[in-house]
Design a protein around this motif. Structure first.
Motif, PDB file in Angstrom:
ATOM      1  N   ILE A 109       9.949  44.131  45.572  1.00  0.00           N
ATOM      2  CA  ILE A 109      10.194  45.182  46.567  1.00  0.00           C
ATOM      3  C   ILE A 109      11.314  46.113  46.089  1.00  0.00           C
ATOM      4  N   TYR A 110      12.366  45.505  45.566  1.00  0.00           N
ATOM      5  CA  TYR A 110      13.494  46.297  45.059  1.00  0.00           C
ATOM      6  C   TYR A 110      13.061  47.189  43.905  1.00  0.00           C
ATOM      7  N   PHE A 111      12.317  46.624  42.955  1.00  0.00           N
ATOM      8  CA  PHE A 111      11.891  47.378  41.773  1.00  0.00           C
ATOM      9  C   PHE A 111      10.959  48.526  42.159  1.00  0.00           C
ATOM     10  N   ILE A 112       9.962  48.255  42.981  1.00  0.00           N
ATOM     11  CA  ILE A 112       8.992  49.292  43.361  1.00  0.00           C
ATOM     12  C   ILE A 112       9.668  50.404  44.163  1.00  0.00           C
ATOM     13  N   SER A 113      10.544  50.029  45.088  1.00  0.00           N
ATOM     14  CA  SER A 113      11.237  51.038  45.900  1.00  0.00           C
ATOM     15  C   SER A 113      12.096  51.948  45.025  1.00  0.00           C
ATOM     16  N   SER A 134      17.912  48.601  48.419  1.00  0.00           N
ATOM     17  CA  SER A 134      19.319  48.188  48.431  1.00  0.00           C
ATOM     18  C   SER A 134      19.424  46.719  48.017  1.00  0.00           C
ATOM     19  N   ARG A 135      20.132  46.464  46.944  1.00  0.00           N
ATOM     20  CA  ARG A 135      20.201  45.122  46.395  1.00  0.00           C
ATOM     21  C   ARG A 135      20.819  44.131  47.370  1.00  0.00           C
ATOM     22  N   ASN A 148      27.234  49.781  50.341  1.00  0.00           N
ATOM     23  CA  ASN A 148      28.679  49.770  50.556  1.00  0.00           C
ATOM     24  C   ASN A 148      29.051  49.450  52.005  1.00  0.00           C
ATOM     25  N   ILE A 149      28.128  48.862  52.747  1.00  0.00           N
ATOM     26  CA  ILE A 149      28.415  48.515  54.134  1.00  0.00           C
ATOM     27  C   ILE A 149      29.222  47.228  54.198  1.00  0.00           C
ATOM     28  N   LEU A 209      20.815  58.507  47.800  1.00  0.00           N
ATOM     29  CA  LEU A 209      22.086  58.589  48.518  1.00  0.00           C
ATOM     30  C   LEU A 209      22.156  57.556  49.639  1.00  0.00           C
ATOM     31  N   PHE A 210      21.047  57.416  50.377  1.00  0.00           N
ATOM     32  CA  PHE A 210      21.026  56.426  51.460  1.00  0.00           C
ATOM     33  C   PHE A 210      21.225  55.012  50.924  1.00  0.00           C
ATOM     34  N   THR A 211      20.625  54.727  49.781  1.00  0.00           N
ATOM     35  CA  THR A 211      20.751  53.401  49.181  1.00  0.00           C
ATOM     36  C   THR A 211      22.195  53.087  48.817  1.00  0.00           C
TER      37      THR A 211
END
Length: 233
Positions: free
Chosen positions: A128-132, A119-120, A184-185, A177-179
């Motif tokens: 971490i963002y890229f690998i995930s 999640s950005r 959007n929190i 979907l979770f991301t």
């Protein structure tokens, strides 16, 4: 200067015309590309309206052929003959549901662990963002049957390869979907917890998880329905 308001209006109208022109050009280009893709898809998919109209009654013929052939004097016997393995089918149905349950459970756990790093708005480390993100893409882009063939080769036939295959695919699909839910929190909660001195894990625990759990559960139940179908395959 009395001319300034008029200059501002003229400038606005000019910019508005340019914007409308750009949008119109973009819509024309998009429509042209869509029509090209649509035509190619019709050709590759061998879609023929005349064939659809001609062979459509075959759908009803197929359904008719799947029904038991029963006679007036032997209705009960005909039904028993048709459903001769009904207890075995129920056992296999239970196996299917249990495979889907385990696969959904494992896939949900994996998606839950990886979605926050993808999640950005929650992670600043680009690696971490890229690998995930790439892990989730790889997990969901490969069909379950491909994973199943690999695991059957490794572990042999049985429910276990199916559980592993569906788990990996569910992890990738649910992770996506979770991301989106995470991104959007309400960030005010996150900033408040951070201001209190919480580290990253504490921020996720107390500021993010309470907001996303209802949507996570909803997507998990939806995925369980999909996995029942996949488990039967």
């Amino acid at each position: 200067n009395f001319s300034e308001p008029y200059d501002a209006v003229a400038s606005y109208e000019s910019a508005h015309r340019d914007l409308r022109k750009q949008r119109r050009t973009g819509n024309i280009v998009f429509s042209a590309l869509f029509l090209v893709a649509f035509g190619i898809s019709l050709y590759v998919g061998e879609v023929r309206i005349d064939k659809i109209v001609k062979d459509f009654p075959g759908l009803f013929t197929y359904v008719h052929d799947t029904l038991p052939e029963m006679h007036k004097n032997t209705v009960v016997a005909d039904i028993k003959e048709w459903y001769w393995a009904f207890p075995r089918w129920l056992n296999l149905l239970l196996d299917t549901v249990l495979i889907a349950f385990l696969a959904t459970l494992f896939g949900t756990i994996g998606a839950f662990l990886i979605c926050f790093g993808a999640s950005r708005n929650l992670v600043k480390n680009n690696w971490i963002y890229f690998i995930s993100r790439r892990i989730m893409e790889f997990a969901r882009s490969v069909p379950e049957l491909v994973y199943a063939m690999i695991f059957v080769f490794a572990f042999g036939l049985g429910p276990f390869p199916g559980v592993l295959a569906i788990s990996i695919h569910s992890c990738g699909a649910l992770g996506k979907l979770f991301t989106e839910v995470n991104e959007n929190i309400d960030m005010n909660h996150v900033e408040g917890v951070r201001a209190a001195g919480a580290n990253w894990f504490q921020t996720i625990r107390y500021a993010v998880v309470p907001q996303v759990i209802p949507n996570f559960l909803s997507y998990t139940l939806l995925r369980f329905e999909i996995n029942v179908r996949a488990a039967s395959v």
